[in-house]
Design an enzyme around this catalytic site. Structure first.
Site, PDB file in Angstrom:
ATOM      1  N   ASP A 102      42.226  37.597  45.398  1.00 55.15           N
ATOM      2  CA  ASP A 102      42.988  38.680  44.811  1.00 55.15           C
ATOM      3  C   ASP A 102      42.864  39.909  45.733  1.00 55.15           C
ATOM      4  OD1 ASP A 102      43.476  39.560  41.300  1.00 55.15           O
ATOM      5  OD2 ASP A 102      44.485  40.252  43.113  1.00 55.15           O
TER       6      ASP A 102
ATOM      7  N   GLU B  11      46.086  46.308  34.164  1.00 56.25           N
ATOM      8  CA  GLU B  11      44.713  46.209  34.656  1.00 56.25           C
ATOM      9  C   GLU B  11      43.799  47.224  33.968  1.00 56.25           C
ATOM     10  OE1 GLU B  11      46.410  44.987  39.003  1.00 56.25           O
ATOM     11  OE2 GLU B  11      44.261  44.828  38.724  1.00 56.25           O
TER      12      GLU B  11
HETATM   13  C1  GLC Z   1      46.236  42.555  41.420  1.00 52.99           C
HETATM   14  C2  GLC Z   1      46.062  41.575  40.299  1.00 52.99           C
HETATM   15  C3  GLC Z   1      46.746  40.243  40.510  1.00 52.99           C
HETATM   16  C4  GLC Z   1      48.030  40.430  41.301  1.00 52.99           C
HETATM   17  C5  GLC Z   1      47.681  40.989  42.663  1.00 52.99           C
HETATM   18  C6  GLC Z   1      48.916  41.242  43.517  1.00 52.99           C
HETATM   19  O1  GLC Z   1      44.988  43.073  41.802  1.00 52.99           O
HETATM   20  O2  GLC Z   1      44.720  41.302  39.892  1.00 52.99           O
HETATM   21  O3  GLC Z   1      46.993  39.683  39.223  1.00 52.99           O
HETATM   22  O4  GLC Z   1      48.675  39.171  41.439  1.00 52.99           O
HETATM   23  O5  GLC Z   1      46.940  42.187  42.588  1.00 52.99           O
HETATM   24  O6  GLC Z   1      49.710  42.223  42.929  1.00 52.99           O
END
Ligand code: GLC
Length: 589
Positions: A259, A474
């Protein structure tokens, strides 16, 4: 392939980095970066239209191919958790938790296929979804991104999403799906996003593995590791989880991506973690890369400093700290995925067909059906619902009655929801009710004014109170008390004090602690985050065009003291506690 060309295939940077030709030279000529993503709200072109997305991604693809000795195309990724939600103009579907309430894999698959149709038309060939995390703790800001607390229900909908996104052929994928966030992410300490997780292996196996296993068995092309640490080790550096469990036990053969920024975050300058979200294992940025690659990671979502990543990995392979076999294994998976997507044969899209790929009239009908099926009726005293269309005026009041942003939630156009000025297609709840009964029969009021509510209520036969949460994504959505905003509590009490029948409508990504408000209302309808067709769907149920069919995909605790709760069991002590509404509750007419 040279060592540098191989290493570049394991790097993914975000599109906001591509600011100039010299950066394009660095990223594609010097580093050979193989993948680009749009982080939440990031655009590949100047404006947010389907055509601008397609033209922007084509431009990036050309910039990469012009600088690639071996003509290796890039793979472009984005999040699209509820329809092609970053693209203005696309129809926005209910967020996963609302789709969980439908319990309808066929419907979920149809929605995912619409998302894939639009994404592939723009050149977005890697979708970072579905969220395969089970719902565990409503305090967590990402609760609405999960399907259900029940691993079996979650698995069925995860599989439906994978199949809807990737299409019917395993050798020619429409887009690559991503089962995320592997693993244990949805039970962070104190419900705080990215906080460490403590889980027994029994709990991991019983509750968290099944949806990921189902995704793997359904042929999910990729898996994304979760941000935080499980039992002290960040997943992105955990050989036990990223290789022994995922590759050995679960037999996953696709691409494992980190991630955002998680590899670099293994190293904390000065050695001290800035906050509990960080577990500093690495002695240097290069050591961080070593740990992640040797744990089993294939691609690093960097997102910025690709030079540090690529130079480190080249040195690590040259020194033997990362074996050539490990490198080749990862590169092979990435190139195999690009072949399965047909990118070598057709790296570009026809931008003139972008809009038609993203927007189809049938999408609105499908979205309305999804809302109809997700709405969950939890109380209906004296069968007050369905309301008659004829009769005296209705008072419709509350922040969720008129807010497109609230009915969509996060990850919509922008990361934290609809940015100011953006106007995606949408029917608000007030609009939907006005369409159903006639605008003259609908009263409005200033929801912050008891006086106005009291005055308007005198003329109304019933009051629809639409409450809920502002859009968030988030950690911005962490809600330690699971509370409804105090001014909305006052709104509901004011409506209830009028003595008129009150229909309470919650537009939120999770159960909120509103037990007393529910007890004093006549009817209570959970709408989740319904998206574009919120207004039509809510009116369909309020006035009986459809009978509500949604079933709670999660437990609804009666008190924050019982949170986190799964299937009526408090996770903190394993004791049973009576929920306000049990998992699976849902009334019909
Ligand atoms: C974020 C999220 C993830 C997402 C990624 C790209 O930190 O945790 O779910 O796919 O970044 O946007």
């Amino acid at each position: 392939m040279t060592l540098a060309e191989k290493v570049g295939q394991l790097a993914q940077v975000h599109v906001a980095k591509l600011t100039s030709d010299s950066v394009l030279d660095e990223v594609f000529a010097d580093e050979g970066v193989g993948s680009i993503l749009s982080g939440g709200g990031e655009l590949p072109g100047g404006t947010n239209t389907p055509r601008a997305w397609a033209e922007g991604i084509n431009r990036i693809q050309k910039a990469a191919l012009d600088r690639s000795r071996l003509q290796i195309p890039i793979l472009y990724g984005a999040d699209a958790p509820h329809g092609l939600s970053p693209v203005l103009g696309s129809v926005i579907f209910p967020q996963q938790i609302g789709m969980g309430a439908t319990r309808d894999p066929a419907l979920v698959r149809q929605v995912a296929a619409v998302t894939a149709r639009g994404a592939s038309a723009l050149g977005i060939r890697w979708i970072f979804g579905p969220v395969a995390d089970v719902s565990r703790d409503l305090r967590w800001g990402r609760y609405y991104e999960t399907y259900s607390e029940d691993p079996t229900l979650a698995s069925s909908l995860v599989v439906a999403t994978v199949r809807g996104l990737q299409g019917n052929s395993s050798s020619q994928l429409v887009v690559a799906a991503t089962a995320k966030h592997f693993i244990g992410y949805s039970q962070p300490r104190s419900g705080r996003d990215r906080f460490p997780v403590t889980l027994s292996s029994a709990a991991l196996t019983k509750w968290f593995v099944p949806p990921f296993q189902a995704a793997v068995d359904a042929g999910a092309a990729t898996v994304m590791t979760q941000h935080s640490a499980v039992n002290g080790t960040p997943v992105v550096a955990s050989h036990e989880l990223a290789t022994d469990l995922l590759r050995g036990t679960m037999r996953f053969g696709g691409v494992l991506i980190s991630d955002w920024g998680d590899v670099a975050d293994l190293y904390c300058p000065g050695g001290n973690p800035p906050n509990p979200k960080f577990t500093c294992l690495a002695s240097s940025p290069k050591d961080a890369v070593r740990r992640a690659l040797n744990a089993g990671l294939d691609v690093t979502m960097i997102p910025d400093d690709s030079a540090q990543f690529t130079s480190s990995l080249i040195e690590l392979v040259q020194s033997g700290a990362v074996s050539t076999e490990r490198l080749d294994e990862a590169v092979k998976r990435v190139l195999t995925l690009k072949f399965e997507l047909g990118l070598f044969e057709q790296p570009y899209v026809d931008a003139s067909r972008a809009r038609a790929g993203v927007i189809a009239a049938s999408d609105r009908r499908l979205a309305r059906k999804a809302v109809d099926r997700s709405l969950t009726l939890l109380k209906n005293r004296h069968h007050i619902l369905p309301l008659k269309k004829r009769g005296g005026p209705l008072l419709v009041v509350g922040p969720a009655a008129t807010s497109v942003s609230r009915q969509m939630g996060g990850w919509t156009i922008g990361w934290q929801g609809i940015p100011a000025g953006a106007k995606p297609p949408a029917v608000t709840i007030l609009q939907g009710i006005r369409e159903a009964v006639g605008a003259k029969k609908v009263l409005s009021a200033n929801w912050r004014s008891k006086t106005d509510i009291r005055a308007k209520a005198k003329k109304a036969r019933a009051i629809v109170v639409a409450i809920g949460e502002k859009a968030y994504a988030e950690w911005y959505g962490d809600n330690p008390r699971g509370a409804l905003a105090a001014n909305q509590v006052r709104l509901v009490k004011a409506a209830e004090a009028t003595g008129k029948p009150v229909v309470l409508l919650l537009v939120a990504g999770r159960p909120l602690m509103i037990t007393n408000l529910v007890k004093k209302s006549d009817a209570f309808l959970m709408a989740y985050l319904p998206g574009t067709e919120a207004g039509h769907g809510v009116a369909d149920v309020l006035f009986g065009r459809v009978s509500p069919r949604g079933k709670l995909p999660v437990s609804w605790p009666a008190s924050i003291k019982d949170v986190p709760m799964v299937k009526g069991i408090r996770l903190k002590d394993g004791k049973r506690a009576k929920p306000l509404f049990a998992y699976g509750t849902g009334l019909s007419y």
